[in-house]
Scaffold this motif. Structure first.
Motif, PDB file in Angstrom:
ATOM      1  N   ASN A   2       0.813  -1.211   0.000  1.00 20.29           N
ATOM      2  CA  ASN A   2       0.000   0.000   0.000  1.00 20.29           C
ATOM      3  C   ASN A   2       0.851   1.269   0.000  1.00 20.29           C
ATOM      4  N   LYS A   3       0.868   1.990   1.096  1.00 14.87           N
ATOM      5  CA  LYS A   3       1.589   3.262   1.187  1.00 14.87           C
ATOM      6  C   LYS A   3       2.859   3.134   2.032  1.00 14.87           C
ATOM      7  N   LYS A   4       3.303   1.904   2.291  1.00 14.26           N
ATOM      8  CA  LYS A   4       4.474   1.704   3.140  1.00 14.26           C
ATOM      9  C   LYS A   4       5.576   1.000   2.356  1.00 14.26           C
ATOM     10  N   LEU A   5       6.795   1.508   2.506  1.00 14.48           N
ATOM     11  CA  LEU A   5       7.961   0.923   1.865  1.00 14.48           C
ATOM     12  C   LEU A   5       9.037   0.709   2.929  1.00 14.48           C
ATOM     13  N   GLU A   6       9.426  -0.557   3.120  1.00 16.37           N
ATOM     14  CA  GLU A   6      10.509  -0.896   4.040  1.00 16.37           C
ATOM     15  C   GLU A   6      11.693  -1.357   3.213  1.00 16.37           C
ATOM     16  N   VAL A   7      12.848  -0.746   3.463  1.00 19.10           N
ATOM     17  CA  VAL A   7      14.058  -1.080   2.730  1.00 19.10           C
ATOM     18  C   VAL A   7      15.122  -1.487   3.746  1.00 19.10           C
ATOM     19  N   PHE A   8      15.661  -2.701   3.564  1.00 21.79           N
ATOM     20  CA  PHE A   8      16.708  -3.210   4.445  1.00 21.79           C
ATOM     21  C   PHE A   8      18.015  -3.227   3.669  1.00 21.79           C
ATOM     22  N   VAL A   9      18.992  -2.484   4.195  1.00 19.97           N
ATOM     23  CA  VAL A   9      20.276  -2.318   3.528  1.00 19.97           C
ATOM     24  C   VAL A   9      21.372  -2.744   4.493  1.00 19.97           C
ATOM     25  N   ASP A  10      22.381  -3.445   3.962  1.00 18.00           N
ATOM     26  CA  ASP A  10      23.510  -3.857   4.785  1.00 18.00           C
ATOM     27  C   ASP A  10      24.789  -3.376   4.124  1.00 18.00           C
ATOM     28  N   SER A  11      25.882  -3.585   4.819  1.00 19.37           N
ATOM     29  CA  SER A  11      27.175  -3.103   4.364  1.00 19.37           C
ATOM     30  C   SER A  11      28.243  -4.105   4.773  1.00 19.37           C
ATOM     31  N   ASP A  12      29.300  -4.192   3.971  1.00 24.82           N
ATOM     32  CA  ASP A  12      30.413  -5.071   4.334  1.00 24.82           C
ATOM     33  C   ASP A  12      31.152  -4.529   5.546  1.00 24.82           C
ATOM     34  N   SER A  13      31.089  -3.219   5.745  1.00 24.67           N
ATOM     35  CA  SER A  13      31.680  -2.599   6.934  1.00 24.67           C
ATOM     36  C   SER A  13      30.531  -2.308   7.901  1.00 24.67           C
ATOM     37  N   ALA A  14      30.585  -1.232   8.591  1.00 21.75           N
ATOM     38  CA  ALA A  14      29.533  -0.888   9.558  1.00 21.75           C
ATOM     39  C   ALA A  14      28.374  -0.188   8.856  1.00 21.75           C
ATOM     40  N   MET A  15      27.171  -0.639   9.149  1.00 18.27           N
ATOM     41  CA  MET A  15      25.973   0.036   8.644  1.00 18.27           C
ATOM     42  C   MET A  15      25.500   0.964   9.749  1.00 18.27           C
ATOM     43  N   THR A  16      25.739   2.250   9.556  1.00 18.54           N
ATOM     44  CA  THR A  16      25.457   3.225  10.602  1.00 18.54           C
ATOM     45  C   THR A  16      24.090   3.881  10.402  1.00 18.54           C
ATOM     46  N   PHE A  17      23.642   4.525  11.464  1.00 21.90           N
ATOM     47  CA  PHE A  17      22.396   5.292  11.387  1.00 21.90           C
ATOM     48  C   PHE A  17      22.529   6.395  10.341  1.00 21.90           C
ATOM     49  N   ALA A  18      23.688   7.034  10.282  1.00 17.13           N
ATOM     50  CA  ALA A  18      23.897   8.124   9.326  1.00 17.13           C
ATOM     51  C   ALA A  18      23.771   7.625   7.882  1.00 17.13           C
ATOM     52  N   LYS A  19      24.288   6.429   7.599  1.00 14.55           N
ATOM     53  CA  LYS A  19      24.155   5.866   6.256  1.00 14.55           C
ATOM     54  C   LYS A  19      22.679   5.613   5.931  1.00 14.55           C
ATOM     55  N   CYS A  20      21.964   5.022   6.869  1.00 15.74           N
ATOM     56  CA  CYS A  20      20.534   4.755   6.660  1.00 15.74           C
ATOM     57  C   CYS A  20      19.780   6.052   6.411  1.00 15.74           C
ATOM     58  N   GLN A  21      20.139   7.079   7.159  1.00 14.38           N
ATOM     59  CA  GLN A  21      19.485   8.378   7.029  1.00 14.38           C
ATOM     60  C   GLN A  21      19.726   8.972   5.634  1.00 14.38           C
ATOM     61  N   ARG A  22      20.962   8.894   5.152  1.00 19.68           N
ATOM     62  CA  ARG A  22      21.269   9.436   3.811  1.00 19.68           C
ATOM     63  C   ARG A  22      20.560   8.652   2.718  1.00 19.68           C
ATOM     64  N   ILE A  23      20.487   7.331   2.877  1.00 24.18           N
ATOM     65  CA  ILE A  23      19.780   6.498   1.898  1.00 24.18           C
ATOM     66  C   ILE A  23      18.293   6.847   1.910  1.00 24.18           C
ATOM     67  N   SER A  24      17.751   7.049   3.097  1.00 25.43           N
ATOM     68  CA  SER A  24      16.338   7.415   3.235  1.00 25.43           C
ATOM     69  C   SER A  24      16.065   8.740   2.531  1.00 25.43           C
ATOM     70  N   ARG A  25      16.915   9.722   2.736  1.00 27.93           N
ATOM     71  CA  ARG A  25      16.722  11.031   2.090  1.00 27.93           C
ATOM     72  C   ARG A  25      16.798  10.914   0.569  1.00 27.93           C
ATOM     73  N   TYR A  26      17.719  10.076   0.091  1.00 23.53           N
ATOM     74  CA  TYR A  26      17.837   9.852  -1.349  1.00 23.53           C
ATOM     75  C   TYR A  26      16.541   9.245  -1.893  1.00 23.53           C
ATOM     76  N   LEU A  27      16.026   8.224  -1.203  1.00 29.45           N
ATOM     77  CA  LEU A  27      14.787   7.582  -1.646  1.00 29.45           C
ATOM     78  C   LEU A  27      13.587   8.521  -1.545  1.00 29.45           C
ATOM     79  N   GLU A  28      13.555   9.349  -0.502  1.00 28.55           N
ATOM     80  CA  GLU A  28      12.472  10.324  -0.360  1.00 28.55           C
ATOM     81  C   GLU A  28      12.418  11.250  -1.566  1.00 28.55           C
ATOM     82  N   GLY A  29      13.587  11.661  -2.053  1.00 25.61           N
ATOM     83  CA  GLY A  29      13.638  12.519  -3.241  1.00 25.61           C
ATOM     84  C   GLY A  29      12.967  11.853  -4.429  1.00 25.61           C
TER      85      GLY A  29
END
Length: 156
Positions: A31-58
């Motif tokens: 419906n109107k909800k999108l959940e995206v799970f992203v991982d990283s070979d190094s550390a997956m930080t909150f800041a990375k998730c936040q930047r990815i979220s902003r990119y997707l929001e655009g």
């Protein structure tokens, strides 16, 4: 929708140095909800998730595939989510896994090795020795295509 978001993120990860070791694990869309799970070979930080979220929001705000109002959740997969990719196994070498195979067997042990074709768990097993049971440590090799589900077990 899932394929479009995956392709969009893979392109983003390839062009942004900070995200070159990131990869999409899973996407849930309803419906109107999108959940995206992203991982990283190094550390997956909150800041990375936040930047990815902003990119997707655009993208979501401009293209409106979910309409005007939507819920977007970008996060790393928690320890309760099954491992899906070889890269995730590499990252968890040394941790305890619970692995269920396609034939219904369940093994719990420390992940010693991970290769593109199999994993090796070091597991404690109870074996009959005469009239007594004895605990032995065994290496269990499990082909990747025989794995139905693998979960990282957290011990406190």
């Amino acid at each position: 929708m899932e394929e479009k978001i995956t392709n969009l993120l893979e392109t983003y990860f390839a062009t942004e140095a900070e995200f070159q070791d990131c990869f999409v694990v899973d996407i849930n869309h309803s419906n109107k909800k999108l959940e995206v799970f992203v991982d990283s070979d190094s550390a997956m930080t909150f800041a990375k998730c936040q930047r990815i979220s902003r990119y997707l929001e655009g993208y979501l705000d401009e293209q409106k595939p979910l309409g005007e109002e939507y819920v977007l959740d970008v996060s790393s997969p928690g320890v309760d989510r099954p491992l899906k990719f070889y890269r995730q196994y590499l990252k968890n070498v040394g941790r305890t896994l619970e692995v269920t195979t396609t034939d219904g067997e369940t093994y719990t042990g420390q992940l010693k090795e991970a290769s593109p074709s199999e994993i090796v768990l070091e597991a404690k097993m109870r074996v009959q020795e005469g009239k007594r049971k004895k605990t032995v440590v065994e290496d269990i090799r499990i082909a990747n295509d025989a794995i139905k589900k693998s979960i990282v077990k957290i011990s406190f």
